[in-house]
Scaffold this motif. Structure first.
Motif, mmCIF file in Angstrom:
data_model
loop_
_atom_site.group_PDB
_atom_site.id
_atom_site.type_symbol
_atom_site.label_atom_id
_atom_site.label_comp_id
_atom_site.label_asym_id
_atom_site.label_seq_id
_atom_site.Cartn_x
_atom_site.Cartn_y
_atom_site.Cartn_z
ATOM 1 N N VAL A 145 -3.789 -1.704 6.084
ATOM 2 C CA VAL A 145 -3.809 -0.732 7.177
ATOM 3 C C VAL A 145 -2.403 -0.504 7.722
ATOM 4 O O VAL A 145 -1.980 0.635 7.974
ATOM 5 C CB VAL A 145 -4.778 -1.207 8.282
ATOM 6 C CG1 VAL A 145 -4.639 -0.335 9.528
ATOM 7 C CG2 VAL A 145 -6.214 -1.204 7.779
ATOM 8 N N GLU A 146 -1.654 -1.591 7.929
ATOM 9 C CA GLU A 146 -0.290 -1.467 8.456
ATOM 10 C C GLU A 146 0.594 -0.658 7.506
ATOM 11 O O GLU A 146 1.375 0.201 7.941
ATOM 12 C CB GLU A 146 0.316 -2.850 8.676
ATOM 13 C CG GLU A 146 -0.307 -3.654 9.806
ATOM 14 C CD GLU A 146 0.163 -3.194 11.187
ATOM 15 O OE1 GLU A 146 0.971 -2.241 11.262
ATOM 16 O OE2 GLU A 146 -0.281 -3.801 12.178
ATOM 17 N N ARG B 284 4.178 -5.332 11.027
ATOM 18 C CA ARG B 284 3.335 -4.894 12.135
ATOM 19 C C ARG B 284 4.093 -3.812 12.895
ATOM 20 O O ARG B 284 5.223 -4.035 13.334
ATOM 21 C CB ARG B 284 3.008 -6.061 13.083
ATOM 22 C CG ARG B 284 2.001 -5.677 14.175
ATOM 23 C CD ARG B 284 1.711 -6.842 15.110
ATOM 24 N NE ARG B 284 2.881 -7.219 15.864
ATOM 25 C CZ ARG B 284 3.421 -8.436 15.863
ATOM 26 N NH1 ARG B 284 2.870 -9.390 15.150
ATOM 27 N NH2 ARG B 284 4.493 -8.699 16.583
ATOM 28 N N ALA B 285 3.479 -2.648 12.980
ATOM 29 C CA ALA B 285 4.086 -1.512 13.679
ATOM 30 C C ALA B 285 5.492 -1.224 13.167
ATOM 31 O O ALA B 285 6.407 -0.910 13.940
ATOM 32 C CB ALA B 285 4.101 -1.771 15.184
ATOM 33 N N PRO C 93 -4.877 -5.590 12.524
ATOM 34 C CA PRO C 93 -5.077 -4.842 11.279
ATOM 35 C C PRO C 93 -4.599 -5.618 10.058
ATOM 36 O O PRO C 93 -3.689 -6.449 10.141
ATOM 37 C CB PRO C 93 -4.235 -3.574 11.486
ATOM 38 C CG PRO C 93 -3.985 -3.492 12.955
ATOM 39 C CD PRO C 93 -3.971 -4.901 13.443
ATOM 40 N N ALA D 286 -0.389 1.514 5.251
ATOM 41 C CA ALA D 286 -0.850 2.903 5.224
ATOM 42 C C ALA D 286 -0.297 3.669 6.419
ATOM 43 O O ALA D 286 0.114 4.833 6.303
ATOM 44 C CB ALA D 286 -2.373 2.959 5.208
ATOM 45 N N ALA D 287 -0.260 3.016 7.593
ATOM 46 C CA ALA D 287 0.299 3.663 8.785
ATOM 47 C C ALA D 287 1.800 3.913 8.620
ATOM 48 O O ALA D 287 2.330 4.913 9.115
ATOM 49 C CB ALA D 287 0.046 2.792 10.016
ATOM 50 N N LEU D 288 2.472 3.023 7.914
ATOM 51 C CA LEU D 288 3.904 3.180 7.677
ATOM 52 C C LEU D 288 4.174 4.340 6.722
ATOM 53 O O LEU D 288 5.183 5.042 6.857
ATOM 54 C CB LEU D 288 4.465 1.870 7.109
ATOM 55 C CG LEU D 288 5.950 1.592 7.178
ATOM 56 C CD1 LEU D 288 6.455 1.657 8.605
ATOM 57 C CD2 LEU D 288 6.246 0.224 6.574
ATOM 58 N N GLY D 289 3.256 4.559 5.777
ATOM 59 C CA GLY D 289 3.418 5.643 4.813
ATOM 60 C C GLY D 289 4.374 5.268 3.697
ATOM 61 O O GLY D 289 5.160 4.323 3.813
#
Length: 334
Positions: free
Chosen positions: A198-199, A301-302, A194, A201-204
């Motif tokens: 994207v990363e 990442r993650a 990603p 956005a996933a983290l917020g």
């Protein structure tokens, strides 16, 4: 305004091109990996556009015409130089005692300092919201042949139609499509997984804020264990123009412990290349003042930090618009 510019009114020409200047500089940055190189290419392009304005027949928009001229200026400059990130320059190091002598010249990628983006729709909003200025993406572009680089940017970042790109590059739509396929494959191999957009956005927003606060706190406290907790196992730390870079959590943590934390720091969160970044101020042992020592970007990442891209060239700091000195520990950078 166009007619006035054609008669030699340079003020009219300046007003005519002003709405496109920021996005043109961003295009040059993607092509060349350096804002300074992008500014040089744009200056050359605008001189060419001024001299050739009488021949602008209006078969395309003025914006498209300017992109065509700038792209060719970038192609000429790309023939003479290529900007790199540290892993493309040499292997990582393990020992921290010798970081090597700074490598001078137009060798290294430079960061793109973000500016606030308007919520209003339009070119200025769109070109900065795309992933097209992320550091890993722009670095991957520098490994493409220059024409493939141009095709990928014009087609996928700026979304010009294939026929329009073909006219810009004096080729055919079939050649454009073929170059695009090859460029996509090469970039995907260098930038797997990603995007940072994207990363993040996933983290917020809250997760991003917590990561930034934890990173700043750990760095300013010189807390090696806390830094280690934030890092991915395969993290890397780069610092051009020094050739040394470190690969893997063990070696990166050792570098923090043995070299980075040898002096006190203050970090001010900023944003660069659409990623979390920091203006890093290092205390001068002679007078105790905190002076700009680095601009550092994070890739995640993650939820963990997978890269710290440090830029310690004083010229990068000077061009960033950041204060050269932190007035006080509570001072803020806008």
């Amino acid at each position: 305004m166009l007619e006035r510019a054609r008669t030699g009114d340079d003020a009219a020409f300046a007003r005519l091109v002003a709405p496109y200047r920021d996005e043109l500089v961003a295009h040059g940055y993607r092509m060349l990996g350096s804002r300074q190189d992008a500014e040089d290419a744009l200056q050359e392009a605008l001189i060419g556009a001024w001299r050739g304005l009488a021949g602008f027949a209006g078969r395309s928009s003025l914006r498209t015409w300017l992109y065509r001229i700038l792209t060719h200026a970038c192609l000429r400059l790309a023939e003479r130089r290529r900007r790199l990130l540290s892993p493309a320059y040499g292997p990582p190091r393990r020992a921290t005692a010798d970081l090597g002598a700074p490598v001078p010249g137009p060798v290294w990628m430079e960061p793109w300092m973000d500016e606030p983006v308007s919520d209003e729709p339009g070119p200025d909003a769109r070109y900065l919201r795309r992933e097209g200025v992320e550091l890993a993406f722009v670095a991957a572009l520098q490994h493409l042949p220059a024409v493939q680089r141009a095709v990928l940017i014009l087609r996928e970042v700026l979304e010009f139609p294939a026929a329009e790109v073909a006219r810009m590059l004096d080729t055919t739509p079939a050649s454009v499509n073929s170059a695009l396929q090859r460029a996509r494959k090469a970039v995907d191999e260098r930038v797997p997984g990603p995007s940072q957009r994207v990363e993040l956005a996933a983290l917020g927003d809250e997760g991003r804020r917590e990561l930034v606060e934890a990173f700043v706190g750990a760095w300013e406290r010189a807390d090696v264990a806390a830094i280690a907790e934030l890092l991915a196992e395969d993290v890397r730390f780069t610092m051009p123009p020094l050739p040394a870079w470190f690969d893997g959590r063990e070696d990166v943590v050792r570098f923090f412990a043995e070299r980075v934390f040898a002096t006190p720091w203050r970090l001010v969160p900023i944003s660069a290349n659409g990623q979390p970044a920091f203006a890093c101020y290092q205390r001068d042992p002679d007078d105790g003042r905190f002076r700009l020592g680095a601009v550092n970007l994070l890739a995640v990442r993650a939820g963990r930090i997978v890269e710290i891209a440090g830029f310690i060239d004083p010229a990068v700091g000077a061009a960033s618009g950041l204060p050269a000195e932190l007035p006080g520990e509570s001072a803020a950078v806008r």
